[in-house]
Every structure is written in structure tokens, then in C-alpha cells.
Design an enzyme around this catalytic site. Structure first.
Site, mmCIF file in Angstrom:
data_model
loop_
_atom_site.group_PDB
_atom_site.id
_atom_site.type_symbol
_atom_site.label_atom_id
_atom_site.label_comp_id
_atom_site.label_asym_id
_atom_site.label_seq_id
_atom_site.Cartn_x
_atom_site.Cartn_y
_atom_site.Cartn_z
ATOM 1 N N LYS A 9 0.825 -1.040 -0.085
ATOM 2 C CA LYS A 9 0.063 -0.214 0.018
ATOM 3 C C LYS A 9 1.140 1.038 0.139
ATOM 4 C CE LYS A 9 -3.915 0.220 0.469
ATOM 5 N NZ LYS A 9 -4.980 0.440 -0.834
ATOM 6 N N THR A 54 -3.481 -5.059 1.063
ATOM 7 C CA THR A 54 -3.195 -3.562 1.147
ATOM 8 C C THR A 54 -3.814 -2.765 1.725
ATOM 9 O OG1 THR A 54 -4.621 -2.822 -0.950
ATOM 10 C CG2 THR A 54 -1.947 -4.338 -1.300
ATOM 11 N N ASP A 55 -5.305 -2.795 1.894
ATOM 12 C CA ASP A 55 -6.461 -2.572 2.734
ATOM 13 C C ASP A 55 -5.798 -2.553 4.210
ATOM 14 O OD1 ASP A 55 -8.763 -0.235 3.296
ATOM 15 O OD2 ASP A 55 -9.463 -2.200 3.841
ATOM 16 N N PHE A 149 33.456 27.070 -12.351
ATOM 17 C CA PHE A 149 33.841 26.388 -12.793
ATOM 18 C C PHE A 149 34.333 26.202 -14.231
ATOM 19 C CE2 PHE A 149 31.322 23.076 -16.079
ATOM 20 C CZ PHE A 149 32.118 22.766 -14.770
ATOM 21 N N ARG A 166 30.531 32.553 -10.050
ATOM 22 C CA ARG A 166 28.659 32.206 -10.017
ATOM 23 C C ARG A 166 28.080 31.931 -8.946
ATOM 24 N NH1 ARG A 166 28.729 26.157 -12.404
ATOM 25 N NH2 ARG A 166 29.645 24.944 -10.557
ATOM 26 N N GLN A 209 30.476 18.603 -7.797
ATOM 27 C CA GLN A 209 30.570 17.731 -7.523
ATOM 28 C C GLN A 209 31.812 17.558 -6.672
ATOM 29 O OE1 GLN A 209 30.975 18.756 -10.842
ATOM 30 N NE2 GLN A 209 30.237 17.124 -12.359
ATOM 31 N N ASN A 235 21.655 21.214 -10.228
ATOM 32 C CA ASN A 235 22.472 22.322 -10.813
ATOM 33 C C ASN A 235 21.512 23.819 -10.879
ATOM 34 O OD1 ASN A 235 24.692 24.098 -10.549
ATOM 35 N ND2 ASN A 235 25.222 23.196 -11.879
ATOM 36 N N HIS A 237 20.703 26.581 -12.370
ATOM 37 C CA HIS A 237 21.631 27.563 -12.954
ATOM 38 C C HIS A 237 20.896 28.864 -12.783
ATOM 39 C CE1 HIS A 237 23.500 24.122 -14.783
ATOM 40 N NE2 HIS A 237 22.925 23.699 -15.611
#
Length: 283
Positions: A9, A54-55, A149, A166, A209, A235, A237
Site C-alpha cells: 500500500k 493492501t487495505d 567552474f 557564479r 561534484q 544544478n 542554473h
């Protein structure tokens, strides 16, 4: 032939009010249960003799919340998973996942939704042992500087300019595996979250990273109960807006936040003595 299978469930919504006189506590969980074991007959012949509905799983979540309370997400997931394996001989494994929404207290019985992130816990119980993975999703972090970067590979399709200053922004999806189940879950979660965010804030980043590794490494340095950390960092941007047509110089002040596509950085940081156990829980 029938391959590996499970059923359960998914996403049972549970709100539990813990009443202590005029002061109330509030728990907001979404609980998913998945069972595996000797269940081939229902797939191959439609024989449901071994199938717990599942109930019933949904009802068990609500009944256990009343009978036992909830506690921390990991604690409640362990309680449920152990129950299904112990009470159903045909069930050999139970996986219980909990997403927990935080609420900030405003008064004895008043609350406000806290933050934009969701706490997670995934517990697996089998005859071979128990495994607990805590985590967080949607934790949005941003540094306005101390990020570069450059020096990356270039080919005939590369147009990205190199950046020496940045914005670095991400929405953290992190999971960390515990080496055991005798853990102060709330304290461990808060401290692990603080370690990750502290590493993000304090790392001068030359790549997302590098930031990912710093975040996972800090958790392992500060939390001995954690064996492995896995992170997925999109990322987010931010692009400098060209204001020259308006006679204005944009000195790293006005940006447009990109939506799609985005870079996605994924990786794990593992203790040396935990390498042998890392394979399964990623799935």
C-alpha cells in the site's frame, strides 16, 4: 519465469495528534509499505491465500499510530516492518518508507508548516537483518559567490563560458545509511542535516561534484552511526541578464533563474569499512 516481486500500500496519509493536556504534538507522515516473500501463487495462478490485503496494511498504519504512537519516522517504520514480517509467515521481507512533513509550533495547539524540505526514512526488515536509511528531499541551498567552474573539456559543441564567480544553487536529495538500529533518530537527523548544510556553506566550490563530496564527507566525520551518504544535487542554473541594451552594467547582480534543463550530479561517500555493504539499498 517470475522474477523478483513485491506489493503493498503506497502513500497512506497519516496525521497524528499527540495530546498532553492543553499542549498538543503534531505528526504528519506519508507511509508506504511493500512486502515480498512466498507470493508466487498469486501471480502465476491467481491464488490469493498468501496475500495480505493492501487495505489491511493501511489499517495497520492507523491502528499502530493509535496504539503505539509514532515517534520518529525511522522508529515508526521499524515498528511496522517488524510486525509484517513477524505476523505473516509467507512474508520474508518488508520495506516501509515514511515521508515526514515538519510543523513549527506557534502555540499549545497551533502550528505552521516548517521549511520546504521533507524528511524521509526507509526501513527494510528481512530474516537476514534490518536496515535503516534516513534522508531529506527538496532542501534548497544557494551560495551567491565562492563558486567557480572552469578548466572543463571543450569540443565543437561547447559554448559554455568559464566562470570564476557564479551562483551555486541546488535542491538536495540525500539519503544516509545507518550502521545499526540503536540510534537516537531525531538527534541523528538534525545533526546530519546540519553537517551537510554546513559543508555547503563552508566549501569554496570549483564544481558541484566537489561540493557533493564535501557534504557527504562532513556527515561521516561528525556522525559515527552513519556508514554511507548518497546525494543527488541538481544544478539550479542562474544566468546573468544582459542589461547592455538599457545602458546598464550588470556586475553580477541581476540573474534569471533557469528551470530546465539542468545538470544533475549524483554520488556517494562511504566509510572505508562499509564499502562491502553499499550495493543493495541504492535500488
Amino acid at each position: 519465469m517470475l522474477g523478483p516481486n513485491r506489493y503493498g500500500k503506497a502513500e497512506t496519509r497519516l496525521v497524528r495528534v499527540h495530546r498532553d493536556g492543553d499542549t498538543h504534538g503534531l505528526v504528519d507522515f506519508t507511509v508506504s509499505v511493500a512486502l515480498s516473500g512466498d507470493l508466487a501463487a498469486t501471480h502465476l495462478t491467481g491464488d490469493n491465500a498468501g496475500v495480505l490485503p493492501t487495505d489491511t496494511m493501511k489499517n495497520t498504519v492507523y491502528a499502530f499510530a493509535k496504539k503505539h504512537g509514532t515517534g520518529e519516522p525511522e522508529e515508526f517504520a521499524l515498528l511496522l516492518a517488524r510486525h509484517f514480517v513477524a505476523s505473516q509467515p509467507q512474508v520474508h521481507g518488508a520495506k516501509v518508507s515514511v515521508e515526514a512533513i515538519g510543523w513549527e509550533r506557534l502555540g499549545p495547539h497551533s502550528f505552521r508548516r516548517r521549511g520546504d524540505h521533507t524528511r524521509t526514512a526507509v526501513v527494510t526488515v528481512t530474516g537476514d537483518g534490518e536496515q535503516v536509511v534516513s534522508g531529506v528531499t527538496g532542501l534548497v541551498l544557494l551560495n551567491t559567490t565562492d563558486s567557480e567552474f572552469h578548466g572543463f573539456v571543450r569540443d565543437e559543441y561547447t559554448t559554455l563560458p568559464e566562470a570564476t564567480d557564479r551562483i551555486l544553487a541546488t535542491a538536495v536529495d540525500a539519503r544516509w545509511r545507518h550502521s545499526g538500529v540503536d540510534v537516537a533518530w531525531g538527534e541523528s537527523f538534525d545533526a546530519s542535516l546540519a553537517a551537510m548544510t554546513g559543508a555547503f556553506v563552508g566549501t569554496y566550490s570549483y564544481s558541484l561534484q566537489q561540493t557533493l563530496y564535501a557534504m557527504g564527507r562532513r556527515v561521516l566525520q561528525e556522525r559515527p552511526e552513519v556508514a554511507e551518504v548518497r546525494l543527488a544535487l541538481p544544478n539550479k542554473h542562474h544566468y546573468l541578464v544582459d542589461l547592455a541594451p538599457f545602458g546598464l552594467v550588470n556586475e553580477g547582480e541581476v540573474f534569471i533563474a533557469g528551470d530546465r534543463p539542468y545538470g544533475l550530479i549524483e554520488g556517494s561517500v562511504v566509510r572505508d569499512d562499509a564499502v562491502a555493504a553499499v550495493a543493495e539499498w541504492w535500488l
